[in-house]
Write a protein that holds these residues in place. Structure first.
Motif, mmCIF file in Angstrom:
data_model
loop_
_atom_site.group_PDB
_atom_site.id
_atom_site.type_symbol
_atom_site.label_atom_id
_atom_site.label_comp_id
_atom_site.label_asym_id
_atom_site.label_seq_id
_atom_site.Cartn_x
_atom_site.Cartn_y
_atom_site.Cartn_z
ATOM 1 N N UNK A 127 0.866 -1.181 0.000
ATOM 2 C CA UNK A 127 0.000 0.000 0.000
ATOM 3 C C UNK A 127 0.902 1.230 0.000
ATOM 4 N N UNK A 128 0.606 2.168 -0.887
ATOM 5 C CA UNK A 128 1.400 3.392 -1.004
ATOM 6 C C UNK A 128 0.797 4.525 -0.158
ATOM 7 N N UNK A 129 -0.563 4.621 -0.172
ATOM 8 C CA UNK A 129 -1.217 5.724 0.532
ATOM 9 C C UNK A 129 -2.646 5.313 0.890
ATOM 10 N N UNK A 130 -3.148 5.858 2.002
ATOM 11 C CA UNK A 130 -4.536 5.626 2.425
ATOM 12 C C UNK A 130 -5.140 6.977 2.798
ATOM 13 N N UNK A 131 -6.268 7.328 2.142
ATOM 14 C CA UNK A 131 -6.980 8.574 2.449
ATOM 15 C C UNK A 131 -8.378 8.220 2.956
ATOM 16 N N UNK A 132 -8.740 8.687 4.144
ATOM 17 C CA UNK A 132 -10.111 8.438 4.613
ATOM 18 C C UNK A 132 -11.117 9.216 3.768
ATOM 19 N N UNK A 133 -12.232 8.611 3.464
ATOM 20 C CA UNK A 133 -13.319 9.270 2.742
ATOM 21 C C UNK A 133 -14.328 9.711 3.796
ATOM 22 N N UNK A 134 -14.562 11.007 3.895
ATOM 23 C CA UNK A 134 -15.433 11.576 4.923
ATOM 24 C C UNK A 134 -16.788 11.948 4.323
ATOM 25 N N UNK A 135 -17.815 11.853 5.168
ATOM 26 C CA UNK A 135 -19.151 12.262 4.755
ATOM 27 C C UNK A 135 -19.872 12.852 5.961
ATOM 28 N N UNK A 136 -20.769 13.798 5.689
ATOM 29 C CA UNK A 136 -21.601 14.372 6.755
ATOM 30 C C UNK A 136 -22.752 13.416 7.021
ATOM 31 N N UNK A 137 -22.934 13.078 8.283
ATOM 32 C CA UNK A 137 -23.975 12.134 8.681
ATOM 33 C C UNK A 137 -24.831 12.799 9.758
ATOM 34 N N UNK A 138 -26.161 12.711 9.603
ATOM 35 C CA UNK A 138 -27.056 13.257 10.619
ATOM 36 C C UNK A 138 -27.260 12.196 11.700
ATOM 37 N N UNK A 139 -27.011 12.603 12.934
ATOM 38 C CA UNK A 139 -27.164 11.706 14.076
ATOM 39 C C UNK A 139 -28.376 12.170 14.871
ATOM 40 N N UNK A 140 -29.289 11.238 15.182
ATOM 41 C CA UNK A 140 -30.487 11.552 15.958
ATOM 42 C C UNK A 140 -30.368 10.834 17.297
ATOM 43 N N UNK A 141 -30.417 11.619 18.382
ATOM 44 C CA UNK A 141 -30.329 11.054 19.725
ATOM 45 C C UNK A 141 -31.550 11.495 20.516
ATOM 46 N N UNK A 142 -32.226 10.553 21.193
ATOM 47 C CA UNK A 142 -33.362 10.958 22.028
ATOM 48 C C UNK A 142 -32.863 11.696 23.274
#
Length: 173
Positions: free
Chosen positions: A27-42
């Motif tokens: 493996x030469x390089x690893x880049x995390x892929x990020x995303x916006x996620x909506x979290x619902x907490x009671x």
């Protein structure tokens, strides 16, 4: 000779027949892929409220009508002369006595003013609400690796280590 050839084909692994091989490559390089996620907490929220409670009505009690019915039934039974008249008198007296007892209890309650008196009680009230927030999460990894002198990129669900397993399929051109 045909038997030997058939035996070799049956016992050979399917990957070798199809020309598929697996290799561990660096493996030469690893880049995390990020995303916006909506979290619902009671989330529970509680507060105190004053609540008016009416006291139990004396008119809703069965005591006064029952006593009235017993007295009315006894009087109706005493008034009758023969057995049949005593039975009818007891039934009519019980019904009238129950109604009179109920009316007396209601009048007494109204006279004492207990109908309008309400008690104020403080009680805890709780409600559950959904608390929403957005956060960044890793949804995968963009992995750069080398195979046979060439550089490739692939998306993976898990972060690889120093090497990654690749499948190589060889087919005639």
């Amino acid at each position: 000779m045909k038997k030997t050839l058939a035996l070799v084909c049956v016992t050979a692994p399917a990957a070798a027949i199809a020309g598929t091989q697996y290799h561990e490559v660096p493996v030469m390089d690893v880049e995390p892929i990020m995303a916006s996620v909506e979290v619902v907490e009671p989330e529970e929220r509680c507060w105190y409220e004053d609540v008016r409670q009416r006291p139990r009505d004396a008119a809703s009690s069965a005591t006064a009508p029952l006593v009235g019915a017993l007295i009315g039934g006894a009087v109706g039974n005493a008034v009758g002369h023969n057995k049949r008249n005593k039975q009818i008198g007891a039934v009519v007296g019980a019904v009238l006595g129950g109604s009179i007892g109920h009316d007396i209890a209601r009048r007494e309650q109204a006279r004492s003013g207990s109908v309008s008196k309400a008690r104020v009680v403080t009680q805890e009230v709780c409600k559950t609400y959904d608390r929403r927030r957005t956060e960044q999460r890793v949804t995968g990894y963009l992995v750069t690796y080398r195979y046979a002198g060439e550089t490739y990129r692939a998306r993976t669900d898990r972060r690889p280590g120093e090497t990654i397993r690749v499948r190589v399929r060889v087919t005639p051109a």
